[in-house]
Design an enzyme around this catalytic site. Structure first.
Site, short mmCIF file in Angstrom:
data_model
loop_
_atom_site.label_atom_id
_atom_site.label_comp_id
_atom_site.label_asym_id
_atom_site.label_seq_id
_atom_site.Cartn_x
_atom_site.Cartn_y
_atom_site.Cartn_z
N SER A 1 19.68 18.76 52.33
CA SER A 1 20.91 18.85 51.46
C SER A 1 22.04 19.79 52.12
O SER A 1 22.68 20.50 51.51
CB SER A 1 20.68 19.24 50.07
OG SER A 1 19.62 18.47 49.51
N LEU A 8 15.69 44.97 53.10
CA LEU A 8 15.87 43.58 52.92
C LEU A 8 17.38 42.98 52.83
O LEU A 8 17.95 43.69 52.15
CB LEU A 8 15.33 42.91 51.59
CG LEU A 8 15.52 41.34 51.27
CD1 LEU A 8 14.69 40.49 52.23
CD2 LEU A 8 15.22 40.98 49.72
N HIS A 66 19.48 27.08 34.56
CA HIS A 66 19.98 27.95 35.50
C HIS A 66 19.77 29.37 35.39
O HIS A 66 19.32 30.31 36.28
CB HIS A 66 21.64 27.62 35.84
CG HIS A 66 21.87 26.52 36.22
ND1 HIS A 66 21.27 25.91 37.36
CD2 HIS A 66 22.73 25.46 35.90
CE1 HIS A 66 21.64 24.74 37.68
NE2 HIS A 66 22.60 24.34 36.67
N ASP A 83 15.58 24.20 43.93
CA ASP A 83 16.00 23.16 43.09
C ASP A 83 15.22 22.72 41.96
O ASP A 83 13.88 23.21 41.89
CB ASP A 83 15.83 21.98 44.18
CG ASP A 83 16.43 20.56 43.77
OD1 ASP A 83 17.29 20.74 42.65
OD2 ASP A 83 16.33 19.60 44.29
C1 FPP Z 1 19.71 23.24 41.80
O1 FPP Z 1 19.13 22.87 40.40
C2 FPP Z 1 20.28 24.76 41.31
C3 FPP Z 1 21.53 25.18 41.41
C4 FPP Z 1 22.56 24.18 41.88
C5 FPP Z 1 22.10 26.58 41.26
C6 FPP Z 1 21.10 27.61 41.72
C7 FPP Z 1 21.41 28.63 40.65
C8 FPP Z 1 20.55 29.62 40.28
C9 FPP Z 1 19.05 29.63 40.73
C10 FPP Z 1 20.84 30.64 39.28
C11 FPP Z 1 22.04 31.32 39.58
C12 FPP Z 1 21.75 32.27 40.71
C13 FPP Z 1 22.93 32.41 41.31
C14 FPP Z 1 22.96 33.69 42.46
C15 FPP Z 1 24.30 31.96 41.08
P1 FPP Z 1 19.73 21.66 39.95
O2 FPP Z 1 20.54 21.94 38.83
O3 FPP Z 1 20.17 20.67 41.08
O4 FPP Z 1 18.33 20.80 39.36
P2 FPP Z 1 18.15 19.38 39.08
O5 FPP Z 1 18.03 18.58 40.50
O6 FPP Z 1 16.81 19.49 38.47
O7 FPP Z 1 19.15 19.02 38.19
#
Ligand code: FPP
Length: 240
Positions: A196, A127, A33, A16
């Site tokens: 969540s 893994l 991201h 997150d």
């Molecule tokens: C949460 O941060 C993250 C996500 C919803 C996406 C996770 C994706 C990656 C780590 C990169 C891509 C990798 C793959 C395998 C698809 P947020 O956007 O909710 O952050 P915020 O709460 O600060 O807005």
């Protein structure tokens, strides 16, 4: 110091804070991201080096569809980039990729890339890297109930014969699916302290480590620190 003899078998991570990281740098959310994907790559490598059997990451939840089309398609493009650019290293490290969730609903090009990675890594024995994609734990439990109810309806099973183990087996993490069992440790970055809709059933006995670090800043060193925290907690309980 990390105790190499007591590495958890299954570590799950809620990655997150990509959005807030981007905001703090004044760059678009997708750049966050992208940085998150890079952080994820490094954690997969370290998990492999530490001899962790299962690493599960929450990459896209059943609720994430509510985000803008641009952000959603950007995340799936990153997924394609990840599986394509990392496949060689994943193969070299004997990593097996699995998906938790209903991947059939993700964009077609992403599904194709993922399916190829699943096929190619299928016989790897190191893994197991579980990517939760279009995953929601309530949906997962509902599916398990549906499958078990069907067996009851067909007369194969009596309602009073339903066991906790049977329910666990029917979850995406269970023996009838990706078979990685319950995580000993769940890490969530970015200062939020909630599940969540992630691994609700599986988290019954998990240790939680929350850190204020935003996911793109979560380094392998931080990962080892989280495991150390887990080991210290365990050591205290063991003394009782
Ligand atoms: C949460 O941060 C993250 C996500 C919803 C996406 C996770 C994706 C990656 C780590 C990169 C891509 C990798 C793959 C395998 C698809 P947020 O956007 O909710 O952050 P915020 O709460 O600060 O807005």
């Amino acid at each position: 110091m990390l105790d190499r003899e007591r590495i958890p078998r299954h570590v799950a991570i809620i990655m997150d804070g990509n959005g807030r990281w981007a905001e703090s740098k004044g760059v678009p959310r997708l750049a966050g991201h992208n940085a998150g994907m890079k952080a994820m790559k490094e954690i997969v490598k370290r998990a492999h080096e530490l001899g962790i059997a299962n690493l599960t990451v929450y990459a896209f939840s059943t609720e994430n569809w509510k985000r803008s089309t641009e952000e959603v398609s950007g995340i799936f493009r990153l997924l394609i980039t990840y599986v394509k650019s990392e496949l060689k290293e994943i193969m070299d490290n004997n990593v097996r990729i699995r998906i938790l969730g209903d991947a059939s609903a993700i964009p077609r090009d992403a599904l194709k890339a993922v399916e190829k990675a699943l096929r190619e890594t299928e016989n790897n024995t190191g893994l197991q890297f579980n990517i939760a994609l279009n995953y929601g734990s309530r949906d997962e439990i509902r599916r398990a109930v549906e499958e078990i109810a069907r067996e009851v309806g067909q007369g194969k099973l009596a309602p009073e014969e339903i066991t906790e183990e049977m329910i666990g087996d029917h979850l995406f993490t269970g023996k009838l699916h990706e078979d990685c069992g319950d995580p000993e440790l769940i890490i969530r970055t970015s200062g939020e302290e909630r599940l969540s809709n992630f691994l609700l059933w599986q988290a019954a006995y998990s240790e939680f480590v929350f850190t204020d670090t935003l996911w793109p800043d979560f380094t392998p060193e931080r990962f080892e620190e989280a495991i150390e925290t887990y080991q210290n907690r365990n050591r205290r309980f063991g003394g009782r």
